[in-house]
Design an enzyme around this catalytic site. Structure first.
Site, mmCIF file in Angstrom:
data_model
loop_
_atom_site.group_PDB
_atom_site.id
_atom_site.type_symbol
_atom_site.label_atom_id
_atom_site.label_comp_id
_atom_site.label_asym_id
_atom_site.label_seq_id
_atom_site.Cartn_x
_atom_site.Cartn_y
_atom_site.Cartn_z
ATOM 1 N N CYS A 75 5.114 -9.423 -0.086
ATOM 2 C CA CYS A 75 5.240 -10.141 -1.441
ATOM 3 C C CYS A 75 5.648 -11.605 -1.258
ATOM 4 O O CYS A 75 6.091 -11.976 -0.327
ATOM 5 C CB CYS A 75 6.516 -9.349 -2.086
ATOM 6 S SG CYS A 75 7.860 -10.659 -2.758
ATOM 7 N N GLU A 76 4.760 -12.299 -2.105
ATOM 8 C CA GLU A 76 4.759 -13.752 -1.920
ATOM 9 C C GLU A 76 6.052 -14.401 -2.412
ATOM 10 O O GLU A 76 6.357 -15.494 -2.256
ATOM 11 C CB GLU A 76 3.512 -14.518 -2.575
ATOM 12 C CG GLU A 76 3.513 -14.448 -4.130
ATOM 13 C CD GLU A 76 2.253 -14.866 -4.736
ATOM 14 O OE1 GLU A 76 1.358 -15.113 -4.023
ATOM 15 O OE2 GLU A 76 2.339 -15.418 -5.915
ATOM 16 N N HIS A 77 6.665 -13.681 -3.104
ATOM 17 C CA HIS A 77 8.233 -14.268 -3.521
ATOM 18 C C HIS A 77 9.298 -14.056 -2.551
ATOM 19 O O HIS A 77 10.096 -15.008 -2.510
ATOM 20 C CB HIS A 77 8.726 -13.344 -4.862
ATOM 21 C CG HIS A 77 7.560 -13.762 -6.027
ATOM 22 N ND1 HIS A 77 7.414 -12.723 -6.916
ATOM 23 C CD2 HIS A 77 6.923 -14.725 -6.318
ATOM 24 C CE1 HIS A 77 6.409 -13.072 -7.772
ATOM 25 N NE2 HIS A 77 6.132 -14.345 -7.586
ATOM 26 N N HIS A 78 9.369 -13.199 -1.689
ATOM 27 C CA HIS A 78 10.370 -12.861 -0.753
ATOM 28 C C HIS A 78 9.769 -12.600 0.656
ATOM 29 O O HIS A 78 10.711 -12.574 1.612
ATOM 30 C CB HIS A 78 11.017 -11.567 -1.071
ATOM 31 C CG HIS A 78 11.596 -11.629 -2.555
ATOM 32 N ND1 HIS A 78 10.941 -11.074 -3.655
ATOM 33 C CD2 HIS A 78 12.952 -12.118 -2.916
ATOM 34 C CE1 HIS A 78 11.800 -11.239 -4.679
ATOM 35 N NE2 HIS A 78 12.978 -11.693 -4.334
ATOM 36 N N GLN A 116 1.470 -7.804 -6.729
ATOM 37 C CA GLN A 116 0.800 -6.415 -6.877
ATOM 38 C C GLN A 116 -0.125 -6.775 -8.131
ATOM 39 O O GLN A 116 -1.359 -5.910 -8.160
ATOM 40 C CB GLN A 116 1.799 -5.150 -7.197
ATOM 41 C CG GLN A 116 1.031 -3.934 -7.366
ATOM 42 C CD GLN A 116 2.022 -2.788 -7.278
ATOM 43 O OE1 GLN A 116 3.033 -2.588 -7.078
ATOM 44 N NE2 GLN A 116 1.694 -1.716 -8.052
ATOM 45 N N HIS A 144 8.269 -1.494 -3.142
ATOM 46 C CA HIS A 144 8.403 -3.210 -2.782
ATOM 47 C C HIS A 144 9.923 -3.183 -2.194
ATOM 48 O O HIS A 144 10.793 -2.887 -2.608
ATOM 49 C CB HIS A 144 8.627 -3.967 -4.003
ATOM 50 C CG HIS A 144 7.343 -4.079 -4.636
ATOM 51 N ND1 HIS A 144 6.737 -5.421 -4.622
ATOM 52 C CD2 HIS A 144 6.548 -3.192 -5.238
ATOM 53 C CE1 HIS A 144 5.397 -5.138 -5.343
ATOM 54 N NE2 HIS A 144 5.311 -4.015 -5.636
ATOM 55 N N CYS A 146 11.383 -5.695 -1.501
ATOM 56 C CA CYS A 146 12.393 -6.842 -2.051
ATOM 57 C C CYS A 146 13.136 -5.782 -3.204
ATOM 58 O O CYS A 146 14.054 -6.593 -3.922
ATOM 59 C CB CYS A 146 11.659 -8.033 -2.420
ATOM 60 S SG CYS A 146 10.289 -7.638 -3.729
HETATM 61 ZN ZN ZN Z 1 9.637 -9.713 -3.980
#
Ligand code: ZN
Length: 184
Positions: A75-78, A116, A144, A146
């Site tokens: 996941c590119e956010h976390h 995703q 996920h 996260c």
């Molecule tokens: Zn994430």
């Protein structure tokens, strides 16, 4: 990929969280992470076209379905993993690709920082552009980390995304057939 930058970043990161990068257990960690990145971010700079350009002529226009393709992405956010299954269906217009190439296409887009929704779209678009089928439908079901090891902590919850192109877009019957086939 710049291995030295990754190693330096991992050392700084360990310091940042209050660890001692020089303690025995962590000494080789920057090196290990840098090598791991070659694998888990190895899709960056790759193109699905190289896998999808080898095509075979095929008669008929029945749905081709490859289901339960396991994938692991980040996941590119976390920068935490998300993973699950991809189901890909297409309706050929005279051309098909080797079934392993569908899994290779998934790898190209999964092995990079990702979300995703975008992963789903990129897989559908790669097939749509390269194979020029009558239609494509992609569904991804994923868990996920996260969502499960931090934040709202809901283990087992799944995120489901779809992408449709061509004849799947406006044909509920085709969509239903896809859904039935992946549940068999
Ligand atoms: Zn994430």
């Amino acid at each position: 990929m710049d291995q030295n930058k990754i190693k330096e970043a991992v050392r700084l990161f360990l310091e940042g969280i209050g660890e001692d990068p020089e303690r025995e257990g962590l000494l080789d960690t920057p090196d290990r992470v840098a090598r791991m990145c070659e694998e888990i971010y190895g899709g960056l700079g790759c193109n699905a076209e190289e896998h999808l350009s080898k095509q075979f002529s095929a008669e008929g226009s029945e749905m081709v379905l490859e289901k339960d393709i396991t994938f692991y992405s980040t996941c590119e956010h976390h920068l935490l993993p998300f993973y699950g299954k991809v189901h890909i269906a297409y309706i050929p217009d005279g051309k098909v690709v080797g079934l392993s190439k569908l899994a290779r296409t998934v790898e190209v887009y999964a092995r990079r920082p990702q979300i995703q929704e975008q992963l789903t779209t990129q897989i559908a678009e790669a097939l749509w552009q390269n194979l020029k089928p009558k239609g494509v439908m992609v569904m991804i079901e994923a868990e996920h980390m996260c969502m499960t090891m931090r934040g709202i902590k809901k283990p087992g919850s799944k995120t489901v995304t779809y992408a449709k192109r061509g004849c799947f877009e406006n044909d509920p019957e085709k969509q239903k057939e896809f859904m039935e086939m992946i549940r068999i």
